[in-house]
Motif scaffolding. Sequence first.
Motif, short mmCIF file in Angstrom:
data_model
loop_
_atom_site.label_atom_id
_atom_site.label_comp_id
_atom_site.label_asym_id
_atom_site.label_seq_id
_atom_site.Cartn_x
_atom_site.Cartn_y
_atom_site.Cartn_z
N ALA A 144 0.84 -1.20 0.00
CA ALA A 144 0.00 0.00 0.00
C ALA A 144 0.87 1.25 0.00
O ALA A 144 1.89 1.31 0.69
N ILE A 145 0.46 2.23 -0.78
CA ILE A 145 1.21 3.48 -0.94
C ILE A 145 0.41 4.60 -0.29
O ILE A 145 -0.59 5.07 -0.83
N PRO A 146 0.80 5.08 0.91
CA PRO A 146 0.07 6.18 1.53
C PRO A 146 0.22 7.44 0.68
O PRO A 146 1.31 7.74 0.20
N TYR A 147 -0.89 8.19 0.49
CA TYR A 147 -0.72 9.42 -0.30
C TYR A 147 -1.45 10.62 0.27
O TYR A 147 -1.20 11.75 -0.14
N ARG A 148 -2.34 10.42 1.20
CA ARG A 148 -2.98 11.53 1.92
C ARG A 148 -3.58 10.96 3.18
O ARG A 148 -3.69 9.75 3.34
N ALA A 149 -3.95 11.83 4.10
CA ALA A 149 -4.54 11.35 5.34
C ALA A 149 -5.60 12.35 5.80
O ALA A 149 -5.64 13.49 5.34
N SER A 150 -6.45 11.88 6.69
CA SER A 150 -7.46 12.75 7.27
C SER A 150 -7.92 12.14 8.59
O SER A 150 -7.66 10.97 8.86
N SER A 151 -8.57 12.94 9.41
CA SER A 151 -9.10 12.43 10.67
C SER A 151 -10.45 13.08 10.91
O SER A 151 -10.79 14.10 10.30
N VAL A 152 -11.21 12.48 11.78
CA VAL A 152 -12.49 13.07 12.17
C VAL A 152 -12.24 14.03 13.32
O VAL A 152 -11.49 13.72 14.26
N ALA A 334 -6.61 20.54 -3.32
CA ALA A 334 -7.85 20.07 -3.94
C ALA A 334 -8.82 19.45 -2.96
O ALA A 334 -10.03 19.68 -3.05
N VAL A 335 -8.32 18.63 -2.02
CA VAL A 335 -9.24 17.94 -1.10
C VAL A 335 -8.86 18.14 0.36
O VAL A 335 -9.39 17.48 1.25
N SER A 336 -7.93 19.07 0.62
CA SER A 336 -7.51 19.39 1.99
C SER A 336 -7.03 18.15 2.74
O SER A 336 -7.24 18.01 3.95
N GLY A 337 -6.39 17.23 2.02
CA GLY A 337 -5.84 16.04 2.66
C GLY A 337 -4.55 16.35 3.38
O GLY A 337 -3.75 17.17 2.92
N TYR A 338 -4.34 15.72 4.54
CA TYR A 338 -3.07 15.88 5.24
C TYR A 338 -1.94 15.37 4.34
O TYR A 338 -2.02 14.25 3.82
N PRO A 339 -0.87 16.12 4.16
CA PRO A 339 0.28 15.58 3.44
C PRO A 339 0.90 14.41 4.22
O PRO A 339 0.83 14.38 5.45
N GLN A 353 -1.13 25.28 7.24
CA GLN A 353 -2.49 24.74 7.29
C GLN A 353 -2.53 23.42 8.04
O GLN A 353 -3.52 23.10 8.72
N PHE A 354 -1.46 22.62 7.96
CA PHE A 354 -1.46 21.29 8.54
C PHE A 354 -0.41 21.14 9.64
O PHE A 354 0.04 20.04 9.93
N ALA A 355 -0.08 22.24 10.29
CA ALA A 355 0.99 22.22 11.29
C ALA A 355 0.71 21.25 12.43
O ALA A 355 1.64 20.65 12.99
N ASP A 356 -0.57 21.06 12.77
CA ASP A 356 -0.92 20.19 13.89
C ASP A 356 -1.27 18.77 13.46
O ASP A 356 -1.68 17.95 14.28
N ALA A 357 -1.14 18.48 12.17
CA ALA A 357 -1.53 17.16 11.65
C ALA A 357 -0.33 16.22 11.64
O ALA A 357 0.76 16.60 11.23
N ASN A 358 -0.54 15.01 12.10
CA ASN A 358 0.51 13.99 12.06
C ASN A 358 -0.14 12.66 11.68
O ASN A 358 -0.68 11.97 12.54
N PRO A 359 -0.10 12.30 10.40
CA PRO A 359 -0.80 11.09 9.95
C PRO A 359 -0.25 9.81 10.55
O PRO A 359 -0.90 8.77 10.49
N SER A 360 0.94 9.85 11.14
CA SER A 360 1.50 8.64 11.74
C SER A 360 0.94 8.40 13.14
O SER A 360 1.20 7.36 13.74
N GLN A 361 0.17 9.36 13.68
CA GLN A 361 -0.34 9.23 15.05
C GLN A 361 -1.87 9.27 15.09
O GLN A 361 -2.45 9.68 16.09
N LEU A 362 -2.52 8.86 14.03
CA LEU A 362 -3.98 8.84 14.00
C LEU A 362 -4.49 7.53 14.58
O LEU A 362 -3.94 6.46 14.33
N ARG A 363 -5.57 7.61 15.38
CA ARG A 363 -6.15 6.40 15.96
C ARG A 363 -6.93 5.66 14.89
O ARG A 363 -7.83 6.20 14.28
N LEU A 364 -6.58 4.40 14.66
CA LEU A 364 -7.21 3.63 13.60
C LEU A 364 -8.62 3.21 13.98
O LEU A 364 -8.94 3.03 15.16
#
Length: 384
Positions: A144-152, A334-339, A353-364
């Motif tokens: 799998a190739i991660p390419y964007r992230a998001s959280s609720v 385009a979709v405001s996805g976390y880099p 815009q994404f200073a507080d985002a960390n896709p490696s620490q999202l609760r699955l």
Amino acid sequence: MKTRVLAGFAIAAAATVALSGCVQSANASNASDTDGTTDLTVFISGDTNVQDLWDKSLIPAFEKANPKIHVSTSIDLHGEHDAQTQANLATAVKADKSVAYDLVDAGFVTTAGKAGLLSTVSDSTIPNLKDVPDATKEQGGDSAIPYRASSVLLAYDSKTVTDPPETLDDLLAWIKDNPGEFAYNSPSSGGSGDSFVSTVLAKYLTASEQETMQTKYDKSLESKWDKGFAALKDLGPSTYQKGVYPNGNDQVVQLLGSGQIAMAPVWSDQFITSQKSGIIPKTVKAVQIADPSFNGSASFLGIPKTEPADKKAAAEKLADFVLSAKGQQLVASAVSGYPVVPLDSLPDSVAEQFADANPSQLRLGFQSDFSADMNAAWDAKVPQ
């Protein structure tokens, strides 16, 4: 009991469009490359905003840099046929036959990869993968190739909510203290409602039980959900119109934007995009709660295992472009996805815009089988 939900869209019509799109793209993908070009098809299982990301942003930029590679898309709207798509892919791989698409953008990529249906990937053929944090890559496995992230997130109208909840317990208390001001969509109709429900259930699970439900399937653990479902049922009369559950993420956002509710769980990318378009006013803010937090994850791309060598190389080049600074900037815009690459490699406007985002620490969220069972149990136990 009859479930009270807001009216949805015509699924049958969407399915017809999705299937016809797959046929058209299959023909395009199988076109002979008589002029030295390579034709690729990106298969999308999701919403039209993701297709727009590819058709209007990523593909034009990629083709400009790679004029010998032509890319088209096909979409299964809202992923209505994911199970069928995976079954067909499994049949093709077993028969050692190629399929009508060359790159997959879908929620089932990690499942398909772990089932051996996708090619393994590495930074030797997709060099920009080296910049993606290991923890993010590990979420999806080696195919799998991660390419964007998001959280609720928890969105709230700051005009009426001056002290937003910081924890799940605070949120549940706020809902009861402010009847009719909170809404979440039925979990089977969208990820934000799914996240709210699974987060309430997770409140009553041990860390070990949560981890198991995220990665494995042991149906016997579902008895641990009883307290969570009782809490959700008890909460119903305090939610929007005493237990009306919107049908999908969009309807929740519309209720927030029109001022009919003051608080709701929303996807981070949809929240940012809705504010840019004016659907949600600037007075609506968003925060992440804790103990437990709402969930989120990366979105992944995959390359079918039986992809011909020439097309596989082109698909890897496309995936590598998506992970480049240019590609990640387009995803964010385009979709405001976390880099998923380091923010210091991106323009300041994106980094801020994404200073507080960390896709490696999202609760699955829950593993797919658990998630399906959860949706069915919610339908049976929660609506009045």
